[in-house]
Every structure is written in structure tokens, then in C-alpha cells.
Design a protein around this motif. Structure first.
Motif, PDB file in Angstrom:
ATOM      1  N   ASP A   1       5.329  -7.386  -0.188  1.00 51.85           N
ATOM      2  CA  ASP A   1       4.037  -8.044  -0.387  1.00 51.85           C
ATOM      3  C   ASP A   1       3.000  -7.555   0.615  1.00 51.85           C
ATOM      4  O   ASP A   1       1.837  -7.315   0.265  1.00 51.85           O
ATOM      5  CB  ASP A   1       4.195  -9.562  -0.272  1.00 51.85           C
ATOM      6  CG  ASP A   1       4.979 -10.163  -1.435  1.00 51.85           C
ATOM      7  OD1 ASP A   1       5.054  -9.497  -2.492  1.00 51.85           O
ATOM      8  OD2 ASP A   1       5.523 -11.266  -1.280  1.00 51.85           O
ATOM      9  N   LEU A   2       3.413  -7.417   1.874  1.00 46.01           N
ATOM     10  CA  LEU A   2       2.503  -6.928   2.905  1.00 46.01           C
ATOM     11  C   LEU A   2       2.094  -5.489   2.609  1.00 46.01           C
ATOM     12  O   LEU A   2       0.915  -5.126   2.723  1.00 46.01           O
ATOM     13  CB  LEU A   2       3.166  -7.022   4.279  1.00 46.01           C
ATOM     14  CG  LEU A   2       2.354  -6.477   5.462  1.00 46.01           C
ATOM     15  CD1 LEU A   2       1.026  -7.212   5.590  1.00 46.01           C
ATOM     16  CD2 LEU A   2       3.162  -6.577   6.751  1.00 46.01           C
ATOM     17  N   HIS A   3       3.062  -4.674   2.243  1.00 43.65           N
ATOM     18  CA  HIS A   3       2.779  -3.274   1.921  1.00 43.65           C
ATOM     19  C   HIS A   3       1.765  -3.187   0.780  1.00 43.65           C
ATOM     20  O   HIS A   3       0.813  -2.394   0.826  1.00 43.65           O
ATOM     21  CB  HIS A   3       4.072  -2.564   1.532  1.00 43.65           C
ATOM     22  CG  HIS A   3       3.957  -1.078   1.426  1.00 43.65           C
ATOM     23  ND1 HIS A   3       3.335  -0.460   0.355  1.00 43.65           N
ATOM     24  CD2 HIS A   3       4.368  -0.075   2.251  1.00 43.65           C
ATOM     25  CE1 HIS A   3       3.369   0.852   0.512  1.00 43.65           C
ATOM     26  NE2 HIS A   3       3.991   1.111   1.661  1.00 43.65           N
ATOM     27  N   GLN A   4       1.952  -4.012  -0.240  1.00 34.41           N
ATOM     28  CA  GLN A   4       1.054  -3.993  -1.390  1.00 34.41           C
ATOM     29  C   GLN A   4      -0.343  -4.455  -0.992  1.00 34.41           C
ATOM     30  O   GLN A   4      -1.350  -3.876  -1.437  1.00 34.41           O
ATOM     31  CB  GLN A   4       1.608  -4.888  -2.499  1.00 34.41           C
ATOM     32  CG  GLN A   4       0.799  -4.837  -3.791  1.00 34.41           C
ATOM     33  CD  GLN A   4       1.465  -5.588  -4.919  1.00 34.41           C
ATOM     34  OE1 GLN A   4       2.525  -6.187  -4.733  1.00 34.41           O
ATOM     35  NE2 GLN A   4       0.860  -5.561  -6.092  1.00 34.41           N
ATOM     36  N   ALA A   5      -0.433  -5.485  -0.168  1.00 34.46           N
ATOM     37  CA  ALA A   5      -1.731  -6.008   0.252  1.00 34.46           C
ATOM     38  C   ALA A   5      -2.516  -4.983   1.049  1.00 34.46           C
ATOM     39  O   ALA A   5      -3.736  -4.834   0.876  1.00 34.46           O
ATOM     40  CB  ALA A   5      -1.539  -7.286   1.071  1.00 34.46           C
ATOM     41  N   LEU A   6      -1.824  -4.255   1.914  1.00 35.76           N
ATOM     42  CA  LEU A   6      -2.503  -3.274   2.770  1.00 35.76           C
ATOM     43  C   LEU A   6      -2.773  -1.954   2.057  1.00 35.76           C
ATOM     44  O   LEU A   6      -3.628  -1.178   2.490  1.00 35.76           O
ATOM     45  CB  LEU A   6      -1.669  -3.022   4.029  1.00 35.76           C
ATOM     46  CG  LEU A   6      -1.510  -4.214   4.979  1.00 35.76           C
ATOM     47  CD1 LEU A   6      -0.598  -3.848   6.143  1.00 35.76           C
ATOM     48  CD2 LEU A   6      -2.876  -4.675   5.497  1.00 35.76           C
ATOM     49  N   SER A   7      -2.048  -1.696   0.961  1.00 32.39           N
ATOM     50  CA  SER A   7      -2.203  -0.440   0.238  1.00 32.39           C
ATOM     51  C   SER A   7      -3.095  -0.562  -0.991  1.00 32.39           C
ATOM     52  O   SER A   7      -3.524   0.462  -1.541  1.00 32.39           O
ATOM     53  CB  SER A   7      -0.827   0.090  -0.201  1.00 32.39           C
ATOM     54  OG  SER A   7       0.029   0.290   0.895  1.00 32.39           O
TER      55      SER A   7
ATOM     56  N   ARG B   1       7.945  -0.036  10.271  1.00 28.40           N
ATOM     57  CA  ARG B   1       9.190  -0.605   9.772  1.00 28.40           C
ATOM     58  C   ARG B   1       8.951  -1.973   9.125  1.00 28.40           C
ATOM     59  O   ARG B   1       9.562  -2.309   8.114  1.00 28.40           O
ATOM     60  CB  ARG B   1      10.198  -0.745  10.929  1.00 28.40           C
ATOM     61  CG  ARG B   1      10.562   0.549  11.618  1.00 28.40           C
ATOM     62  CD  ARG B   1      11.488   1.427  10.795  1.00 28.40           C
ATOM     63  NE  ARG B   1      10.872   2.062   9.641  1.00 28.40           N
ATOM     64  CZ  ARG B   1      10.023   3.103   9.721  1.00 28.40           C
ATOM     65  NH1 ARG B   1       9.714   3.628  10.886  1.00 28.40           N
ATOM     66  NH2 ARG B   1       9.501   3.622   8.625  1.00 28.40           N
ATOM     67  N   VAL B   2       8.075  -2.770   9.718  1.00 31.31           N
ATOM     68  CA  VAL B   2       7.763  -4.086   9.156  1.00 31.31           C
ATOM     69  C   VAL B   2       7.134  -3.940   7.775  1.00 31.31           C
ATOM     70  O   VAL B   2       7.512  -4.622   6.819  1.00 31.31           O
ATOM     71  CB  VAL B   2       6.820  -4.874  10.093  1.00 31.31           C
ATOM     72  CG1 VAL B   2       6.286  -6.122   9.388  1.00 31.31           C
ATOM     73  CG2 VAL B   2       7.541  -5.264  11.373  1.00 31.31           C
ATOM     74  N   VAL B   3       6.175  -3.032   7.666  1.00 28.35           N
ATOM     75  CA  VAL B   3       5.492  -2.818   6.384  1.00 28.35           C
ATOM     76  C   VAL B   3       6.475  -2.299   5.333  1.00 28.35           C
ATOM     77  O   VAL B   3       6.442  -2.720   4.173  1.00 28.35           O
ATOM     78  CB  VAL B   3       4.322  -1.827   6.561  1.00 28.35           C
ATOM     79  CG1 VAL B   3       3.767  -1.401   5.211  1.00 28.35           C
ATOM     80  CG2 VAL B   3       3.223  -2.457   7.406  1.00 28.35           C
TER      81      VAL B   3
ATOM     82  N   GLN C   1      -7.440   2.312  10.968  1.00 29.44           N
ATOM     83  CA  GLN C   1      -7.927   3.524  10.314  1.00 29.44           C
ATOM     84  C   GLN C   1      -7.024   3.925   9.151  1.00 29.44           C
ATOM     85  O   GLN C   1      -7.501   4.277   8.072  1.00 29.44           O
ATOM     86  CB  GLN C   1      -8.006   4.665  11.331  1.00 29.44           C
ATOM     87  CG  GLN C   1      -8.361   6.035  10.746  1.00 29.44           C
ATOM     88  CD  GLN C   1      -9.756   6.111  10.148  1.00 29.44           C
ATOM     89  OE1 GLN C   1     -10.572   5.201  10.345  1.00 29.44           O
ATOM     90  NE2 GLN C   1     -10.044   7.184   9.435  1.00 29.44           N
ATOM     91  N   VAL C   2      -5.725   3.862   9.353  1.00 28.95           N
ATOM     92  CA  VAL C   2      -4.781   4.233   8.286  1.00 28.95           C
ATOM     93  C   VAL C   2      -4.914   3.290   7.099  1.00 28.95           C
ATOM     94  O   VAL C   2      -4.934   3.724   5.938  1.00 28.95           O
ATOM     95  CB  VAL C   2      -3.332   4.208   8.814  1.00 28.95           C
ATOM     96  CG1 VAL C   2      -2.347   4.388   7.668  1.00 28.95           C
ATOM     97  CG2 VAL C   2      -3.111   5.303   9.848  1.00 28.95           C
ATOM     98  N   VAL C   3      -5.033   1.990   7.387  1.00 30.82           N
ATOM     99  CA  VAL C   3      -5.083   0.996   6.317  1.00 30.82           C
ATOM    100  C   VAL C   3      -6.416   1.044   5.566  1.00 30.82           C
ATOM    101  O   VAL C   3      -6.448   1.018   4.335  1.00 30.82           O
ATOM    102  CB  VAL C   3      -4.842  -0.415   6.893  1.00 30.82           C
ATOM    103  CG1 VAL C   3      -5.172  -1.492   5.860  1.00 30.82           C
ATOM    104  CG2 VAL C   3      -3.393  -0.552   7.353  1.00 30.82           C
ATOM    105  N   ALA C   4      -7.517   1.109   6.312  1.00 24.14           N
ATOM    106  CA  ALA C   4      -8.830   1.051   5.679  1.00 24.14           C
ATOM    107  C   ALA C   4      -9.242   2.371   5.032  1.00 24.14           C
ATOM    108  O   ALA C   4     -10.002   2.385   4.064  1.00 24.14           O
ATOM    109  CB  ALA C   4      -9.882   0.638   6.716  1.00 24.14           C
ATOM    110  N   HIS C   5      -8.738   3.477   5.567  1.00 24.89           N
ATOM    111  CA  HIS C   5      -9.134   4.793   5.057  1.00 24.89           C
ATOM    112  C   HIS C   5      -7.894   5.674   4.903  1.00 24.89           C
ATOM    113  O   HIS C   5      -7.650   6.570   5.712  1.00 24.89           O
ATOM    114  CB  HIS C   5     -10.136   5.443   6.014  1.00 24.89           C
ATOM    115  CG  HIS C   5     -11.357   4.611   6.234  1.00 24.89           C
ATOM    116  ND1 HIS C   5     -12.382   4.510   5.313  1.00 24.89           N
ATOM    117  CD2 HIS C   5     -11.703   3.796   7.266  1.00 24.89           C
ATOM    118  CE1 HIS C   5     -13.314   3.696   5.765  1.00 24.89           C
ATOM    119  NE2 HIS C   5     -12.926   3.247   6.946  1.00 24.89           N
TER     120      HIS C   5
END
Length: 269
Positions: A134-140, A127-129, A171-175
Motif C-alpha cells: 500500500d505504501l509503495h503504491q501510494a508513493l509511486s 526495504r520498508v517500501v 526527490q525520488v518520490v516526487a520526481h
């Protein structure tokens, strides 16, 4: 997964259940994630291990040469089982290993009494992401290196969530493996929720059980209870002989010590 892959996944899960009980579940999750990521990167290796025309013994040998001494025995046997199985499409092999990595992380949290926390933290992080562009874009962003994403995660939530949660989010973020960030978090959340349907059997034995014995026992318990069963094997010399199994309030006791105690109770009565 469909058809052949679904049946193969059930077989690999059975092998996994038999060997994971005495493993460090957090480390096992990391190892299975690492192998799944390796297969995603090395297309030739993935095609080789998922080739239905190759004998299972050939693929098993390749896995042992590649991973022997580099991962735990539980991870090695799980990957061997996966490589020896038959899959509808090559990608299903890596999918199965990642899935079992999630199960390992969830089982780690369950053993610590933190499974509710992991499920809640995955949901809240999602929910936070979703609400922070900006956070969503950085992690994606695929151009941001894995190390940078993990460092950002550590700063944001490293000390605020259960280690299993951080492992899964990482794991979700990095891969992402072709998933959106939101979709990956939702998928992992569903797998963690499904962990509640698994039964945990605590097996006490005078000696460690062989892999074959663990597989037979897991298969019998699964048939008996109608659910997947995770075996946690405890070696206890006081057992004397045989073994005992506790699932919830159920106790199956075939130990010599148990029979002696039963005789004592009957004599006392």
C-alpha cells in the motif's frame, strides 16, 4: 552515461567541486534538483541548452537570464557549466544536475558526520517500501500530486531521519524521472556510498578564492591524490597571506603565518 556525456560530467563535477565548498549544501541540492526538474518539464529549454550546434556563450547567457538572482551563485555556476558542456543525449544534462544534487546532499551529511546514517536510512526505507504494498503504491502513483506525497513522507519519516535523507527520498518520490521507486532509492544509495571515495580539502585563506583559483586548485588536488576533491574554503584573516590546505592528516601550508611559525620552531630548536 557514456562517451561524450561521461567526459562532460567529469568537467562539470570539477566546476561543481570548485564552487560548492562555501555553499549551503542542503540548499544547493534543492536548487540543482529544481533545475533538473525544470528541464524535465520544459522540453524546449532542455533541447536548447543541450543543442551541440549552439555556442556555449549563447547557452550560458540563457542560463544567466533565467536563473540569475533566483538561485545561489554555486548553483548558477554549476548549471552554466552543465549547459556549456556537450552531451550525448539531451536528458543527460538534467541527469548530471540531479546527480550533483545528490552529491550535495551527501556532502551536507558528511559535513555533519551523518553520512553513515543517510546511507543506512535510504537502505532501510527501501526495504520498508518494498515490503509494504500500500505504501509503495501510494508513493509511486503518478496520479497523487507531489504535495501529497511529500506530506505523506513528512508524516512517516520527517522527524526520524537525517534532513539529507528526507531530501533525497523526497526527490525520488516526487520526481521519479522514469525510474521505479526501488530503482531510484538504490541509485541514490549508490551515489551516497560513492561519496566516501571523495576527499575533502579544507582550504584556509586570508581572502576568498576566485572561481578560477578554486578550479585550478581542485584540478591540481584531483591529479595529485587521484580522487575527486571537494573544496571547503574558510576565509581567515589570521592567515596573513597565501593559503593552507588540509586533507586528512596532510597539511600543505603556504601561508605567511605558517612560514613564521616554522621559523619560530627552527629558532627554538
Amino acid at each position: 552515461m557514456r562517451g561524450l556525456s561521461r567526459a562532460s560530467l567529469a568537467e562539470v563535477e570539477e566546476r561543481f567541486n570548485a564552487v560548492a565548498g562555501s555553499a549551503d549544501l542542503g540548499s544547493l541540492a534543492d536548487e540543482l534538483f529544481a533545475v533538473a526538474d525544470l528541464l524535465d518539464r520544459e522540453h524546449g529549454l532542455r533541447r536548447y541548452l543541450s543543442d551541440p550546434s549552439r555556442a556555449a556563450a549563447q547557452k550560458e547567457q540563457a542560463v544567466r537570464v533565467l536563473l540569475q538572482g533566483k538561485v545561489s551563485a554555486a548553483a548558477l555556476e554549476t548549471v552554466v557549466a552543465a549547459a556549456s558542456a556537450r552531451w550525448t543525449r539531451p536528458g543527460d544534462l538534467a541527469d548530471a544536475l540531479e546527480r550533483l544534487g545528490v552529491v550535495s546532499a551527501a556532502a551536507e551529511a558528511e559535513a555533519q558526520g551523518r553520512l553513515d546514517d543517510v546511507e543506512d536510512e535510504l537502505f532501510r526505507f527501501g526495504r520498508v517500501v518494498a515490503s509494504n504494498r500500500d505504501l509503495h503504491q501510494a508513493l509511486s502513483n503518478p496520479n497523487v500530486p507531489e504535495g501529497g506525497k511529500r506530506e505523506l513522507l513528512e508524516t512517516l519519516v520527517g522527524s526520524k531521519v537525517v534532513p539529507s535523507t528526507l531530501r533525497l527520498i523526497g526527490q525520488v518520490v516526487a520526481h521519479p524521472r522514469g525510474r521505479s521507486l526501488d530503482g531510484g532509492l538504490e541509485e541514490f544509495g549508490s551515489l551516497v556510498a560513492a561519496q566516501r571515495q571523495r576527499l575533502v580539502a579544507v582550504v584556509r585563506s586570508a581572502v576568498d578564492l576566485s572561481e578560477e583559483q578554486k578550479q585550478r586548485l581542485a584540478r591540481w588536488l584531483r591529479t595529485t591524490y587521484g580522487h575527486d576533491v571537494q573544496l571547503n574554503v574558510e576565509v581567515d584573516p589570521r592567515v596573513l597571506g597565501g593559503f593552507s590546505i588540509r586533507i586528512g592528516d596532510d597539511l600543505i601550508d603556504t601561508t605567511v603565518a605558517g612560514r613564521i611559525e616554522e621559523v619560530r620552531r627552527r629558532l627554538a630548536g
